[in-house]
Write a protein that holds these residues in place. Structure first.
Motif, PDB file in Angstrom:
ATOM      1  N   VAL A   1       6.411  16.641  65.689  1.00  0.00           N
ATOM      2  CA  VAL A   1       5.335  16.374  64.739  1.00  0.00           C
ATOM      3  C   VAL A   1       4.785  17.672  64.166  1.00  0.00           C
TER       4      VAL A   1
ATOM      5  N   ARG B   1      11.247  10.109  55.279  1.00  0.00           N
ATOM      6  CA  ARG B   1      11.942   8.927  55.805  1.00  0.00           C
ATOM      7  C   ARG B   1      13.352   9.254  56.294  1.00  0.00           C
TER       8      ARG B   1
ATOM      9  N   GLN C   1       5.938   9.408  67.560  1.00  0.00           N
ATOM     10  CA  GLN C   1       4.518   9.479  67.221  1.00  0.00           C
ATOM     11  C   GLN C   1       4.274  10.065  65.826  1.00  0.00           C
ATOM     12  N   ALA C   2       5.328  10.456  65.117  1.00  0.00           N
ATOM     13  CA  ALA C   2       5.167  10.985  63.765  1.00  0.00           C
ATOM     14  C   ALA C   2       4.818   9.851  62.813  1.00  0.00           C
ATOM     15  N   SER C   3       3.901  10.132  61.898  1.00  0.00           N
ATOM     16  CA  SER C   3       3.500   9.128  60.909  1.00  0.00           C
ATOM     17  C   SER C   3       3.276   9.830  59.571  1.00  0.00           C
ATOM     18  N   ALA C   4       3.030   9.015  58.571  1.00  0.00           N
ATOM     19  CA  ALA C   4       2.763   9.581  57.248  1.00  0.00           C
ATOM     20  C   ALA C   4       1.478  10.383  57.253  1.00  0.00           C
ATOM     21  N   ALA C   5       0.524   9.998  58.088  1.00  0.00           N
ATOM     22  CA  ALA C   5      -0.762  10.698  58.131  1.00  0.00           C
ATOM     23  C   ALA C   5      -0.636  12.075  58.770  1.00  0.00           C
ATOM     24  N   ASN C   6       0.190  12.200  59.823  1.00  0.00           N
ATOM     25  CA  ASN C   6       0.237  13.497  60.493  1.00  0.00           C
ATOM     26  C   ASN C   6       1.431  14.365  60.102  1.00  0.00           C
TER      27      ASN C   6
END
Length: 180
Positions: A108, A146, A153-158
């Motif tokens: 992340v 993508r 735990q990686a997301s668009a927010a972080n």
């Protein structure tokens, strides 16, 4: 009735060359057992005017077919070009950022840097129409996000949001040379 007359005239016109070819063989003394028919000469003479008409018609048909397929082919080729640019950007980002390696999961904390580096590479090297088709800088970054193998735990927010902020930040300027 007129169709029968036309058919009869067409049959007579078609049979006339054969009758002319066979009449010299019949005119002999009757001892000739083989008849020589020059098929090549009259076939070439028949096909020359036909090819003069059929070749332009065939060329027009091929051109019309290409015109119908061209928008679809352009769409497919552009889509493939966008996908290739995104794959190249993801690979570049993984190679350019220290700590990330191709084929390994990206953490992340490195994800934003990898996405930003890959997006910068695509924006610098890909043609403008490919970048537009991908959705501009934001679209390129989102597609690279993508495409990357990120931690669960990686997301668009972080990952994606910090990468977009890094992309939209002021570009680093080179120091001006003083002349003196």
């Amino acid at each position: 009735m007129t169709h029968r007359i036309r058919a009869g005239l067409a049959l007579a016109c078609a049979a006339l060359p054969f009758a002319a070819l066979l009449s010299p063989a019949r005119a002999g003394d009757g001892t000739a057992s083989a008849v020589s028919v020059p098929w090549g000469d009259w076939l070439v003479a028949l096909l020359q005017p036909a090819s003069a008409v059929l070749v332009p018609i065939a060329a027009a048909a091929v051109t019309a077919g290409i015109a119908r397929v061209a928008p679809w082919a352009t769409s497919v080729l552009t889509r493939d070009r966008v996908e290739a640019a995104i794959r190249a950007g993801a690979a570049y980002g993984q190679n350019a950022v220290a700590g990330a390696a191709k084929g390994r999961t990206v953490s992340v904390d490195l994800g934003a840097a990898v996405v930003a580096a890959g997006a910068r590479h695509v924006l610098a090297t890909a043609p403008a129409h490919v970048v537009r088709r991908a959705g501009g800088a934001e679209g390129v970054a989102a597609r690279i996000f993508r495409a990357l193998p990120l931690e669960p735990q990686a997301s668009a927010a972080n990952v994606l949001a910090p990468a977009l902020a890094e992309l939209q930040g002021p570009p680093a300027r080179k120091p001006a040379l003083r002349r003196g």
